[in-house]
Design a protein around this motif. Structure first.
Motif, PDB file in Angstrom:
ATOM      1  N   THR A  61      -0.341   4.167   5.529  1.00 46.16           N
ATOM      2  CA  THR A  61      -0.310   2.726   5.739  1.00 46.16           C
ATOM      3  C   THR A  61      -0.241   2.075   4.370  1.00 46.16           C
ATOM      4  N   GLU A  62       0.725   1.240   4.164  1.00 45.78           N
ATOM      5  CA  GLU A  62       1.018   0.697   2.834  1.00 45.78           C
ATOM      6  C   GLU A  62      -0.194  -0.016   2.225  1.00 45.78           C
ATOM      7  N   TYR A  63      -0.408   0.249   0.958  1.00 44.14           N
ATOM      8  CA  TYR A  63      -1.486  -0.397   0.212  1.00 44.14           C
ATOM      9  C   TYR A  63      -1.109  -1.852  -0.046  1.00 44.14           C
ATOM     10  N   ASP A  64      -2.014  -2.767   0.242  1.00 46.78           N
ATOM     11  CA  ASP A  64      -1.781  -4.197   0.032  1.00 46.78           C
ATOM     12  C   ASP A  64      -2.399  -4.603  -1.304  1.00 46.78           C
ATOM     13  N   HIS A  65      -1.547  -4.865  -2.274  1.00 53.62           N
ATOM     14  CA  HIS A  65      -2.035  -5.184  -3.617  1.00 53.62           C
ATOM     15  C   HIS A  65      -2.675  -6.566  -3.691  1.00 53.62           C
ATOM     16  N   ASP A  66      -2.463  -7.402  -2.682  1.00 56.40           N
ATOM     17  CA  ASP A  66      -3.019  -8.762  -2.712  1.00 56.40           C
ATOM     18  C   ASP A  66      -4.268  -8.898  -1.857  1.00 56.40           C
ATOM     19  N   ALA A  67      -4.653  -7.843  -1.155  1.00 50.68           N
ATOM     20  CA  ALA A  67      -5.766  -7.958  -0.206  1.00 50.68           C
ATOM     21  C   ALA A  67      -7.076  -8.323  -0.900  1.00 50.68           C
ATOM     22  N   ASP A  68      -7.414  -7.656  -1.985  1.00 51.26           N
ATOM     23  CA  ASP A  68      -8.681  -7.910  -2.665  1.00 51.26           C
ATOM     24  C   ASP A  68      -8.740  -9.331  -3.216  1.00 51.26           C
ATOM     25  N   ALA A  69      -7.638  -9.756  -3.832  1.00 53.21           N
ATOM     26  CA  ALA A  69      -7.619 -11.088  -4.429  1.00 53.21           C
ATOM     27  C   ALA A  69      -7.746 -12.180  -3.374  1.00 53.21           C
ATOM     28  N   GLU A  70      -7.242 -11.909  -2.180  1.00 50.35           N
ATOM     29  CA  GLU A  70      -7.282 -12.905  -1.112  1.00 50.35           C
ATOM     30  C   GLU A  70      -8.469 -12.717  -0.184  1.00 50.35           C
TER      31      GLU A  70
END
Length: 476
Positions: free
Chosen positions: A388-397
């Motif tokens: 499942t693709e890693y979401d690079h913006d998840a932590d920041a959001e």
């Protein structure tokens, strides 16, 4: 299309006479040849349905690593969308590389060897022989023009396809001369420059391993080089015998060849002080180490460790004998590194996107190979993919991470199938540690685990099979 006809059952075969069995064998071979010819047609038509323009339906964005035009046959044949080979290969139960070769041979025959193509479908030339000709005309150096390929086509058909490798090489050499395809270099060869097919090669069949841990090697070298090698092997074999070896001559010659390779590597390292520069500052190829990853089961009893008689080499996924490992490790030039056991049942995770070595080793040992259906590329040389693709913006959001760097969300994929998964409609999920379920763009499903690939689609019943042979009754 091929008409499926029911053959006799296992019991009925036992009742056939010798003449009937010969007739059945001939009919079965004819059906097999007809099916192989039809498969070539299917491969060519599959290529027709996937021209480079079809890329946009699979990957409409232009990024590094996305699908591109892929020539897989000789000049003058149509280009094919690169990733289309994977689905055809999966349905046939072969690797993507083998599917690419099948499509390339079909296009080469249909567009550049049309006479041979017609002979195949008329049943006069077997598919395997036609594909052997296509393989040569595709990979000929220098490349054959369409006119030159047509000349080869006419000459091969004139003998109804009955042409062996040596005859084919001579025919291609004549074609290169006739059509002036090579660049002559009188300084290199005053008679005909490069107007010949260079047959020199060294091939190590490292995927065909004998149970004793040996592989076949075949080579064609210059006469002078061959005589030098023969002399070197004979001298070393005699030396081994003088040192007390009781091996037969052939075994000593085989061992001498390995000694020759290791001695040359050690000499290169010694002469250049482990650097890749010569005395005059010129760059030299680095003498490489041969690294083997061996896994052997062991049992602990108190302070005693007992190893099993066999193990597994990652390279080629092959069997290795413990005695062999001992002999390799006994060489004074062998460096042995013992790594701690990795518990594949213990889950591991890491923050962020980067994959640490401890997790990479875990995935390598668990998956062993690329986990795409039928692919056999060793996992140690593969990418580690987030299923499942890693979401690079998840932590920041402030959102939960949908694709964490966790062993239950990571898999080994070779670069081709990693790109395929990223840029096409192929997708997969992990149903259990090391067990993956793939779905193709056309909805075909496959399960890939440590034992291999299983098609999950309802099987095509097809014509009835003979079934397993029965045990013959004892004579009275």
């Amino acid at each position: 299309m091929i008409e499926a006809q029911a053959g006799p059952g296992a019991g009925e075969v036992e009742d056939l006479t010798a003449s009937d069995l010969l007739a059945l064998a001939r009919g079965s071979k004819t059906a097999e040849d007809r099916a192989a010819a039809e498969l070539l047609q299917v491969a060519a038509r599959w290529a027709d349905l996937h021209p480079p323009e079809s890329i946009h339906s699979a990957a409409s964005f232009a990024v590094a690593g996305c699908e591109h035009e892929e020539p897989i046959a000789g000049p003058g044949t149509p280009l094919v969308a690169e990733f289309c080979v994977a689905e055809l290969g999966a349905v046939l139960g072969i690797t993507s590389v083998s599917a690419k070769k099948l499509i390339g041979h079909a296009l080469e025959l249909r567009h550049r060897l049309p006479r041979l193509w017609s002979q195949v479908h008329a049943g006069r030339v077997p598919v395997w022989r036609a594909r052997a000709v296509a393989e040569v005309t595709i990979h000929c150096t220098p490349a054959l023009t369409r006119e030159a390929a047509a000349f080869v086509d006419a000459q091969v058909v004139a003998v109804a396809g009955r042409i062996g490798p040596a005859q084919l090489d001579r025919l291609v050499a004549e074609t290169i001369k006739r059509f002036d395809l090579a660049t002559a270099d009188p300084a290199a060869d005053p008679e005909d420059g490069y107007l010949h097919v260079d047959p020199r090669h060294v091939t190590i069949h490292d995927q065909d391993v004998h149970f004793a841990g040996t592989v076949r090697l075949e080579a064609e070298v210059d006469l002078a080089d061959g005589l030098d090698l023969h002399q070197a092997l004979a001298h070393r074999a005699a030396t081994l015998k003088a040192l007390g070896s009781e091996l037969p001559l052939d075994a000593r010659r085989a061992k001498a060849l390995g000694d020759l390779a290791r001695t040359q590597t050690a000499l290169a390292l010694f002469q250049h002080g482990h650097t890749n520069r010569s005395d005059d500052g010129q760059d030299l190829p680095v003498a490489r180490e041969v690294v083997l990853h061996a896994h052997v089961d062991a049992t602990l009893s108190g302070d005693t460790t007992t190893f099993g008689p066999t193990g597994r080499l990652e390279e080629g996924q092959r069997l290795v004998l413990l005695d062999q490992l001992k002999s390799w490790c006994g060489d004074s030039r062998t460096k042995v590194t013992v790594k701690p056991v990795i518990d594949l049942n213990a889950e591991k995770s890491a923050p962020g996107y980067a994959i640490p070595d401890r997790i990479r080793d875990h995935i390598t040992l668990r998956d062993r190979t690329c986990v795409f259906p039928w692919c056999g590329r060793p996992a140690r040389g593969c990418d580690v993919d987030h299923v499942t693709e890693y979401d690079h913006d998840a932590d920041a959001e402030g959102r939960p991470q949908p694709g964490p760097t966790h062993t239950d969300n990571l898999a080994a994929l070779c670069r081709f199938h990693h790109r395929l998964k990223t840029h096409t409609a192929w997708h997969y999920r992990m149903t259990a540690p090391g067990v993956f379920e793939w779905t193709s763009p056309h909805g075909h499903r496959y399960r890939r685990d440590r034992s291999g690939t299983t098609a999950l689609d309802p099987p095509d019943p097809g014509p009835p099979e003979l079934g397993p042979p029965s045990i013959p009754s004892p004579r009275r």
